[in-house]
Design an enzyme around this catalytic site. Structure first.
Site, PDB file in Angstrom:
ATOM      1  N   ASP A  58      42.026  34.434  44.862  1.00  0.00           N
ATOM      2  CA  ASP A  58      40.885  34.544  43.960  1.00  0.00           C
ATOM      3  C   ASP A  58      40.878  33.313  43.077  1.00  0.00           C
ATOM      4  OD1 ASP A  58      38.776  35.736  42.162  1.00  0.00           O
ATOM      5  OD2 ASP A  58      39.281  37.523  43.311  1.00  0.00           O
ATOM      6  N   HIS A  76      34.815  33.045  44.573  1.00  0.00           N
ATOM      7  CA  HIS A  76      36.180  33.318  44.103  1.00  0.00           C
ATOM      8  C   HIS A  76      37.145  32.309  44.712  1.00  0.00           C
ATOM      9  CE1 HIS A  76      35.291  36.872  41.789  1.00  0.00           C
ATOM     10  NE2 HIS A  76      34.666  37.433  42.804  1.00  0.00           N
ATOM     11  N   GLU A  83      30.306  38.361  44.740  1.00  0.00           N
ATOM     12  CA  GLU A  83      30.107  37.646  43.480  1.00  0.00           C
ATOM     13  C   GLU A  83      30.095  36.131  43.650  1.00  0.00           C
ATOM     14  OE1 GLU A  83      31.964  40.882  40.365  1.00  0.00           O
ATOM     15  OE2 GLU A  83      33.333  39.398  41.218  1.00  0.00           O
TER      16      GLU A  83
END
Length: 774
Positions: free
Chosen positions: A206, A269, A332
């Protein structure tokens, strides 16, 4: 606060077994405390006594039976103190005692299913596959550990035919935000196996860390595995798993019939990877490994160099992880860098791709095709549906359940993992002693009620539902005990939702089986949460002089009995049972906990003193968010604190708190305790929504207003200058006489570019309270 845990033991009435439609013999006294509940259970007469003289028999050459038997023997030795030998015996199929054997003609035909029979002569476990034998052994262990006692035990006569409802019964652990030691991973894998969970989704990369050694690209861990915590000078925080450690963990999981599914996040990420190799990023810049939770802007590039880089990474991932599925994230990924890049836009035009969402679909499909060439399958979070889901992809639905519904209707396999219900970083209660996490409370009952198959799906579409999975994100879970507190016993509820037939699940019955499970947890050193059974105390003044108080006691699980004391002793099974609010003269100290029907304590003891000072002090639960009451997060004093630390309820968008219905008669001053907290949040497009307020000093103030945040100013307290994350403060001010009962709005005017203001307690003083006996 709550005191030390007490012993628990199983309590499960015959009537509760009847709720399940179990075949219960008239002479039987209790159904077995097995979690998850088997598909079919029939109880008989009598039972089988197991002592240290018992033997576990397996047939020679039956490797699957031998492995299950040795796992059972080890569990019994550690938790019951029974050291039973495992004997290879040619006559094992006919001998009494405990027999475990593979049987291609076993009556349960489903994969991972088993048959378990107990009568006066012994116990027999049969199954068609190794997983079934293993799960039969787990059920046998639970039958032999119905309480916290050691030594000999009697197991009731019964017949179990059992198999799982879903093939995917998962738990995700985030090791990217906070690194866990291999031994801690193995302890979690053992607990998963004992809940018959079979997929360990391991979140390894991440923005905040790359945790997997990749030989071809050593900087991924040399650089990407380490970050500098906010407010902590030059120290480094992080860690990574060597390939040898990963192979060992994967083998450990496989021995427990758990498949490890790795997650390598892309295209978003990606900041830790780009920090290590800037050329695979979009801008060419070298960012630091991120210290910010949330959504960060760094994406992988979409040129062939980057695609090849990620294919090379996947080569080593596939070498380490034999799982069919490889998780590639896909969540995301805000597209700002792609939109701003001339090179990315030119690439889109060359490919004939209309927009950035479609570009992500193309990117994910490139990974899916590569995995498919190697006999693997891609799975990603439900954002991969945006721009058109790649044909080869399976979908893990986290933004509620709609993503799973949409994907299943399109013919894609899905796993249900919806926020907030199956996000175990959400707190389990509003009690003051809950650790850090998300404040969207998800109770044991809400997890148990989860249903993976939506009624919106047809029977054919429902076949695409592979199963369900809980997620443990670790932004705010910094230590092993916090992970265990978050997981257990909600993991029991998830296990039953994923294993047990839907029509056999009954919450009251599940609750009755938990005490025995709690005893097993204590035997294995698992720091489980008793939040569902803990006592919550609320007090209300009865007169103007505040020398009389009414205290209400409550627990999430209303079916249990609350018992309490007011004389300084700890409550026991013979203490008064709570039925109605307690009226007392101040000062008074109340201790309380909950008990099962047989008098077994179900939670740690809650003890609280009520006097004039404590009634004028407001913390944690009393500090609501404003204007809507939602604070969002409960954060530790330092983002990477691994030992118990103070926690603070905050709204990262608005440093504002409301205290409701505060009596202000005779109040002369206000004291506020708080802390400066790291403002380490990647807010992406929401950053402009953070509320800033005009201040009158360099560090800002805490302002207290009456009734509303625009109401009369009751007090203004300058915040201390040079606050750094992790430092605490105390401020105080006089309060003009107002009288009556008012809501208090307390907000910070500190600059929003620096540390964030946290509040822990608001205390009001009056001449009467200052004279009160401590």
């Amino acid at each position: 606060m709550r005191c030390a845990k007490r012993g628990l033991k199983a309590t499960m009435a015959l009537a509760l077994a009847s709720l399940l439609g179990l075949a219960v013999d008239a002479h039987a006294t209790a159904a077995p405390s097995i979690i998850p509940l088997p598909a079919q259970v029939s109880l008989g007469q009598g039972g089988y006594a197991i002592s240290a003289a018992a033997v576990i028999h397996v047939a020679p050459g039956d490797r699957a039976a031998s492995e299950a038997a040795r796992y059972l023997a080890d569990l019994l030795a550690r938790t019951r103190g029974l050291s039973l030998p495992v004997i290879e015996d040619a006559a094992a199929t006919t001998r009494g005692g405990i027999v475990i054997r593979s049987d291609a003609s076993a009556s349960v035909t489903q994969a991972e299913g088993y048959v378990l029979d107990v009568d006066a002569q012994g116990m027999r476990i049969t199954a068609r596959d190794a997983a079934g034998l293993f799960y039969g052994a787990i059920s046998a262990w639970q039958l032999m550990t119905p309480d916290a006692a050691k030594g000999a035990v009697s197991v009731p006569s019964l017949h179990i035919a059992d198999w799982p409802r879903f093939a995917w019964r998962g738990l995700m652990l985030d090791s990217a935000r906070h690194f866990q030691q291999p031994a801690e991973i193995k302890q979690l894998l053992d607990a998963m196996a004992q809940h018959k969970l079979n997929v360990f989704h391991w979140h390894l990369t991440d923005d905040q860390g790359w945790r997997l050694e990749i030989r071809r690209y050593p900087k991924l861990t040399q650089v990407g595995a380490w970050r500098r915590p906010p407010g902590d000078g030059d120290s480094k925080y992080g860690g990574y798993y060597t390939q040898a450690e990963v192979k060992d963990i994967v083998a450990y999981a496989a021995a427990r019939h758990i498949t490890v599914v790795p997650e390598i996040d892309m295209p978003g990420h990606a900041q830790a990877a780009v920090a290590a190799y800037p050329d695979i990023g979009v801008t060419g810049e070298q960012p630091p490994v991120s210290i910010n939770w949330g959504v960060n802007p760094y994406l992988f590039n979409v040129d062939e160099h980057t695609i090849d880089f990620l294919h090379n990474v996947l080569d080593e991932v596939m070498e380490l992880f034999p799982s069919t599925f490889i998780h590639v994230g896909g969540d995301e990924a805000i597209k700002d860098q792609w939109k701003a890049s001339a090179a990315v836009q030119a690439r889109m035009r060359a490919l004939g791709i209309k927009d950035e969402n479609a570009l992500q679909s193309w990117f994910i499909e490139r990974m899916g095709q590569y995995l498919a060439q190697h006999g693997r399958r891609l799975i990603g979070w439900d954002e991969i549906l945006e721009g058109g889901v790649p044909p080869s992809a399976s979908v893990m639905s986290w933004r509620g359940t709609q993503g799973a519904i949409d994907a299943a209707k399109l013919g894609h396999d899905v796993v249900l993992s919806p926020a907030p219900t199956l996000y175990f970083d959400n707190l389990q209660s509003h009690l003051d002693d809950e650790p850090s996490g998300r404040l969207g409370v998800q109770t044991l009952a809400s997890v148990y009620a989860f249903e993976a198959v939506s009624p919106k799906l047809s029977a054919a579409q429902a076949k695409h539902v592979l199963g369900a999975q809980a997620n443990i994100w670790t932004e705010y879970l910094t230590a092993p005990w916090q992970i265990q507190h978050a997981a257990f016993p909600r993991l029991d509820a998830l296990a039953e939702a994923a294993w047990t037939p839907a029509n056999a699940r009954h919450y009251d019955n599940f609750i009755a089986r938990l005490p025995a499970q709690f005893a097993r947890y204590r035997g294995m050193g698992i720091d489980y949460a008793d939040s569902a059974f803990a006592v919550d105390m609320r007090a209300q003044r009865l007169n103007e002089t505040a020398d009389k108080v009414r205290v209400t006691l409550a627990a999430q699980e209303s079916s249990v009995t609350i018992r309490y004391t007011t004389d300084g002793t700890m409550p026991v099974a013979s203490s008064p049972a709570y039925h109605e609010p307690i009226e007392a003269t101040l000062p008074v100290t109340i201790s309380a906990t909950t008990f099962a029907a047989d008098g077994t304590p179900l939670a740690r003891v809650s003890t609280q003193r009520f006097d004039a000072r404590t009634l004028a002090s407001y913390g944690d639960r009393a500090l609501e968010g404003c204007p809507k009451g939602d604070l969002g997060l409960r954060v530790p004093l330092l983002p990477d604190a691994t030992s118990p630390a103070p926690v603070y309820n905050v709204d990262v968008m608005n440093s504002c708190w409301r205290v409701a219905k505060v009596p202000l008669d005779d109040v002369s001053s206000i004291d506020i305790d708080g802390a400066w907290l790291a403002r380490n949040y990647g807010l992406a497009h929401d950053a402009s929504k953070v509320v800033a307020r005009a201040s009158h000093t360099a560090a800002g103030e805490l302002e207290v207003h009456l009734d509303t945040c625009d109401g009369p100013l009751a007090a203004s307290m300058p915040l201390p200058a040079k606050g750094v994350p992790g430092s605490t403060y105390h401020v105080a001010a006089s309060v003009a006489a107002h009288g009556g009962t008012h809501d208090l709005c307390i907000f910070s005017t500190a600059p929003i570019q620096g540390p964030m203001t946290g509040l822990s307690r608001v205390s009001l003083s009056s001449p009467a309270s200052l004279r009160a006996t401590p």
